[in-house]
Design an enzyme around this catalytic site. Sequence first.
Site, PDB file in Angstrom:
ATOM      1  N   ASP A  88       0.819  -1.221   0.000  1.00 36.56           N
ATOM      2  CA  ASP A  88       0.000   0.000   0.000  1.00 36.56           C
ATOM      3  C   ASP A  88       0.848   1.265   0.000  1.00 36.56           C
ATOM      4  OD1 ASP A  88       0.461   0.838   2.918  1.00 36.56           O
ATOM      5  OD2 ASP A  88      -0.366  -1.171   3.174  1.00 36.56           O
ATOM      6  N   ASP A 140       9.634 -11.950  -5.263  1.00 38.81           N
ATOM      7  CA  ASP A 140       9.368 -12.624  -3.996  1.00 38.81           C
ATOM      8  C   ASP A 140      10.381 -12.125  -2.972  1.00 38.81           C
ATOM      9  OD1 ASP A 140       9.726 -14.642  -1.883  1.00 38.81           O
ATOM     10  OD2 ASP A 140       8.375 -15.875  -3.076  1.00 38.81           O
ATOM     11  N   GLY A 141       9.909 -11.606  -1.839  1.00 38.20           N
ATOM     12  CA  GLY A 141      10.807 -11.028  -0.851  1.00 38.20           C
ATOM     13  C   GLY A 141      11.812 -12.015  -0.294  1.00 38.20           C
ATOM     14  N   ASP A 158       7.047  -5.687   6.113  1.00 38.30           N
ATOM     15  CA  ASP A 158       5.634  -5.328   6.244  1.00 38.30           C
ATOM     16  C   ASP A 158       4.835  -6.395   5.515  1.00 38.30           C
ATOM     17  OD1 ASP A 158       3.214  -4.120   6.557  1.00 38.30           O
ATOM     18  OD2 ASP A 158       3.620  -2.416   5.249  1.00 38.30           O
ATOM     19  N   ASP A 161      -0.037 -11.994   7.199  1.00 38.90           N
ATOM     20  CA  ASP A 161       0.134 -12.991   8.250  1.00 38.90           C
ATOM     21  C   ASP A 161       0.767 -14.259   7.673  1.00 38.90           C
ATOM     22  OD1 ASP A 161      -1.190 -12.012  10.911  1.00 38.90           O
ATOM     23  OD2 ASP A 161      -2.481 -11.296   9.285  1.00 38.90           O
ATOM     24  N   PRO A 165       1.245 -16.975   0.507  1.00 37.55           N
ATOM     25  CA  PRO A 165       2.539 -16.482   0.028  1.00 37.55           C
ATOM     26  C   PRO A 165       3.382 -15.833   1.126  1.00 37.55           C
ATOM     27  CG  PRO A 165       0.774 -15.837  -1.469  1.00 37.55           C
ATOM     28  CD  PRO A 165       0.116 -16.407  -0.246  1.00 37.55           C
TER      29      PRO A 165
END
Length: 287
Positions: A88, A140-141, A158, A161, A165
Site C-alpha cells: 500500500d 518474492d521477498g 511489512d 500474516d 505467500p
Amino acid sequence: MSGRKTISETLHDGVGMVFDAEEVLYEEGTGHHQLTLIRNPVFGKVLVLDGAVQVTSRDEFIYHEMLAHVPLAAHESPADVLIIGGGDCGLAEEVLKHRRVGTLTQVEIDASVLDFSREHFADFNAPVFEDPRFRVEIADGAVYAAETDRRFDVILVDSTDPTGPGAVLFTTEFYRNLKRILRPGGVVVSQNGVPFLQPDEFSKAMKGLSSVFETATCYLVSVPTYFGGHMTLGWSTDDPNTLSVSEETLAERMAGIETRYYTPAHHRAAFALPRFIETLLENAVKS
C-alpha cells in the site's frame, strides 16, 4: 437490518470483525491474493486481502509511523532502507520523511497490488512515487533476500500474516538471509502478529529471530483495525545500543517530521511489554 452490505474479517478462528460496506469499491482475485476494497463509515477505505484487513485510510498512520520511525530514529545513519512487502506504500511514505535516508528499495511480489494502491490510496502514498530515492523491485521477498548483493542499514518486513505467500517471511531461513544483507549495526523490524490471538505465531517468529540475531525483542503498537489487542513488531539487531537511544537524540533525529502517533517518549515506552507478552517472548527465546 435488511439489505445491509457487510464484509467480514476471517483471520482468526472463532472470532472476527464485521465492517459495514457503504460501497464496494473494488473486488478481484489478483493471482496471488483475493483483494477487496470497501468504504466504511468509521474507517474510510478498508482493504481486505484474503480475509484479513490490511490497511484503512483512517488508522494507517498508526502502524506505518511505528514501523518506520522507531528503527529509523534509533539508527545512527539509516542511509539505505529495504521494505519487503508494504504494497500500500504507506510505510514507504513514512520512511521517505527522513532526509537521512538516501535510498529506499521496496520488494513487492504482486505488481497489481502496487498499481491498485497507487490508484486508491493516493491520499497518503502519492509523494512516494515522486521521490527519486524510491525504487520498486517486483519479486518474492524471500528470494530477493537470498540472492541480492545489496546491503541495507534498516530492513522493514511489512508482511501479511504467516499463511499463503506470506508464510516464507516467517521462517528461520528468511531471517538468516535478512542478517546476511544487513550491515553491521543495522536493525530488522518485522510484523509479528497479535500475541493474544496468535501466541503460537508470535512465539515461532521470535524463536527464529533470536536464533539468528544477537538481540531479538519486540515493541508494541495498538491499531484499532488489527483486532485482538497489542500488535507486536519484532526488533532484531546485533547492536543492542539501538535499544537505549535517549529521548533527546530521538527528538533530534525526528526534527521536522510531523507525526500523529509517534513521539520519542512513546518510542521508549513501546518496548515495555505486558507480562503475558514478556513471558511468551522469554519462553520463545529460551526454547
